[in-house]
Design a protein around this motif. Structure first.
Motif: not given
Length: 713
Positions: A653-663, A666-669, A675-682
């Motif tokens: 579950l955490e890995r799938l959430h990480a895929v969407i967070t990274d998405l 990278d979409w913002e980028r 550039r936005i941090g993973s914590k803010d995206a989550a």
């Protein structure tokens, strides 16, 4: 299991490569047969049993490592061995009748002889010789693992190639090869045989993920496959068909040391397991024949370290009766050990520097597991392993392996110094092989440094360097029209223009993608590769030629990772690149559609586990029919299956959430050059992910899309 076999130890030679043990055809029915075995010391042995004792009929002098051994000639009584790029031919009595330099640059890795035709493979090049003269050749651009030749009605022959791009290729003269795609890399080819009669149209194939199939070359010269064993298991290293008892059997040797015997299936029937044995080290050869006693068929097995033994149908009581008092056999074993000790001392006397450490013979392979998107790392020695030290310069996660009995110790690391993981595996006594599993982080390539030491030679150490690719992708295909990959859809595009060559770009891609071919396969001056993500199933297509490259990917994260890696490599070599990135708005919904079914399935699984734990805590499991509804009763019936699925990957579950967070990052980028941090995206995605609604998650991305859909670096 309906077959009873007993082990008989015959002899020990040096370290052996796959397919270097062969049995000669019997002169008379049910009589004992001689066999030949070759090792890395360059020694060819021919053994035979006389008066109940195994005797050496012939033994050659040491020389270069022998990579392959096959039988040829009219009665399959001639021995052909491959040493580096030279093929030598011997009679059963040890007379050298052929010494042929193939002029191949790389060492011969696969060999086959059919009449006057000799086929040799070296890395990705196939070459056939007729009467030691060039006949034809084929540059596959992929690692060639094995080859067999089949006769035709005319003067041509068919060459069946096991290729590293999950394909079987059939060559017929100078015609374009026919290609049969498989779900995994084929590693072993073996002609189907009944007794000493080999088929002219049926070939057994074993794969890297443990499957066994039957290839059939049909009358119209097309190739089809029937899967005999279609389950995932340890890699197939050797195959044979032989009648041990009551019908034809399939003999299988695997990398994890398992020897299996399956019934050969008839129509509308599946093969059934008759026998299984584990030799505690990888199997280099299995072949059926009659070796120890006339009238008793057996499986002749050779292991990586050179141990040769038989699994015989002869009853154990008769085996004991054949041994007079055991002293004769013990005496022979002592003499063999003394001879081996003498050879070791003689070899040691040639050492230039007595203080220099000896080099251990290590067999290793790292493969990607598609089921849980982890890598299996297999390491084996010809002597017991003492310690294995692993150092990684990129973040990795070491996973538990059920069959691994080693004690693992983790040391404190400093990532700022490029040291993310430092682990030591301390092995138990007499452990010759070890399997480890690890999971990488998308977008972070690196290198594994592995140091292996032996219990027998503690001063000896072997260092291995294994690259870690940035992306966990599989099913590499050259053909874009392949049905397993999509040719239409919302693709993001990355275009690179600069002063690079095809070979240069091909080398850069090896840092990002696993199992990149040996050489780029060119079509009208352009190389084409297609990969599929092992985790979510998104596609990426690579097309590149001199000075220009285009990458199409459904996942913008993949495109960003590729862009970063390729521009970094170009910068290292001071090559100027013009980089263009076109973002497709529809690609976000496409990736979310791929991820959400997995996300919902994991959420449901977690909910079921919570319910089962609650029922156990409330002590309502003793009388479920009286206390629980039908839904909960069904859950209890499937409790072991549910918890087993959860245990396979507790962090899915955490890995799938990480895929969407990274998405989102990278979409913002890509869309807003922000550039936005993973914590803010989550945090932005948290509420939408908890809702388990695709539309709500997609809306978060839509709200962030307020700028033109292209960017230029």
């Amino acid at each position: 299991m309906s077959l009873s076999l007993s082990r008989i130890d015959y002899a020990a030679v040096g370290v052996t490569s796959r397919g270097t043990t062969k049995i000669f055809p019997a002169k008379e029915h049910k009589q004992t047969q001689k066999f030949a075995v070759a090792d890395h010391d360059g020694i060819l042995h021919v053994y035979g049993v006389k008066k109940g004792e195994l005797q050496v009929s012939f033994k050659s002098l040491p020389g270069p490592k022998i990579n392959k051994l096959v039988l040829g000639g009219t009665g399959h009584d001639k021995i052909y061995i491959a040493q580096v790029n030279t093929v030598k031919g011997y009679t059963k009595k040890g007379k050298l009748f052929l010494e042929f330099d193939t002029n191949l640059i790389d060492p011969i890795s696969a060999l086959y002889v059919l009449g006057p035709d000799l086929a040799a493979c070296a890395r990705d090049l196939y070459h056939r010789y007729r009467d030691c003269k060039d006949a034809d050749s084929y540059l596959a651009g992929e690692t060639l693992y094995d080859v067999v030749l089949l006769p035709t009605d005319g003067s041509f022959i068919f060459a069946i190639l096991a290729c590293g791009d999950c394909a079987i290729r059939v060559l017929h003269g100078t015609k374009t090869p026919a290609v049969l795609r498989l779900p995994s890399v084929p590693t072993v080819l073996s002609l189907y045989r009944e007794g000493d009669v080999e088929s002219k149209e049926r070939v057994l194939v074993g794969t890297m993920d443990g499957k066994v199939g039957l290839l059939i070359l049909q009358g119209n010269k097309t190739l089809r496959i029937t899967w005999l064993l279609n389950m995932t298991s340890s890699e197939i290293t050797s195959l044979d068909t032989y009648e041990l008892q009551d019908g034809l059997d399939i003999l299988i040797g695997r990398q994890d040391g398992t020897v299996e015997v399956y019934t050969f299936p008839e129509e509308d029937m599946l093969p059934s397991l008759r026998y299984r044995y584990n030799a505690s080290e990888s199997i280099s050869s299995v072949i059926g024949g009659i070796i120890g006693a006339a009238g008793y068929p057996e499986v002749l097995v050779t292991t990586y370290s050179g141990r040769i033994f038989g699994l015989t149908t002869k009853p154990p009581g008769l085996l004991e009766a054949d041994q007079n008092d055991g002293l004769t056999k013990l005496k022979v074993e002592i003499e063999q050990l003394q001879e081996k000790l003498k050879e070791e001392k003689e070899a040691a006397s040639f050492s230039v520097d007595p203080l220099a450490p000896l080099i251990l013979s290590v067999n290793h392979r790292m493969t990607l597991n598609r089921e849980d998107v982890s890598y299996s790392l297999f390491i084996e020695l010809d002597t017991p392993i003492d310690n294995i030290l692993i150092q990684s310069d990129t973040p990795i996660v070491l996973l538990d392996v059920e069959s691994n009995s080693a004690v693992v110790s983790l040391s404190t690391c400093n990532p700022r110094e490029g040291n993310f993981v430092l682990a030591t595996y301390r092995c138990q006594i007499n452990t010759n092989h070890l399997e480890m599993r690890l999971r990488t982080i998308e977008g972070q390539p690196g290198t594994l440094q592995i140091y292996v030491t032996s219990q027998v030679q503690p001063k000896c150490c072997r260092k291995l360097l294994i690259p870690i690719p940035a992306l966990s992708f599989h099913v590499r295909q050259h053909e874009v029209e392949n049905p397993e990959t999509r040719t239409e859809g919302p693709f993001n595009a990355l275009r690179l223009i600069g002063g690079f060559t095809i070979a240069e770009m091909h080398a850069w891609l090896s840092f990002a993608l696993p199992d990149v071919p040996e050489r780029p396969l060119l079509e009208e001056g352009e190389a084409i590769l297609t990969y599929v993500s092992s985790f979510i199933g998104s596609v990426i297509k690579c097309r590149y030629k001199k000075g220009s490259a285009v990458f199409l990917g459904e996942n913008i994260s993949t495109i960003i990772i590729l862009r970063d890696i390729l521009t970094r490599e170009a910068t290292k070599r001071k090559i100027k690149l013009d980089v263009f990135c076109d973002v497709s708005d529809g690609s976000i919904s496409r990736v979310l559609e791929l991820v959400f079914p997995q996300l919902n399935a994991v959420d449901d699984l977690i909910t079921k586990v919570k319910i089962l734990n609650a029922l156990e805590e409330w002590e309502l499991k003793e009388n479920p029919k009286e206390n629980l509804c039908t839904e909960y009763q069904e859950l209890l019936q499937k409790e072991s299956e549910i918890k087993s699925q959860m245990a396979k990957d507790s962090e899915l579950l955490e890995r799938l959430h990480a895929v969407i967070t990274d998405l989102y990052v990278d979409w913002e980028r890509a869309k807003r050059s922000r550039r936005i941090g993973s914590k803010d995206a989550a945090e932005k995605l948290d509420a939408a992910l908890k809702s388990r609604e695709l539309a709500q998650v997609l809306q978060v991305f839509v709200d962030a899309s307020n700028t033109p859909s292209s960017c230029k670096d």
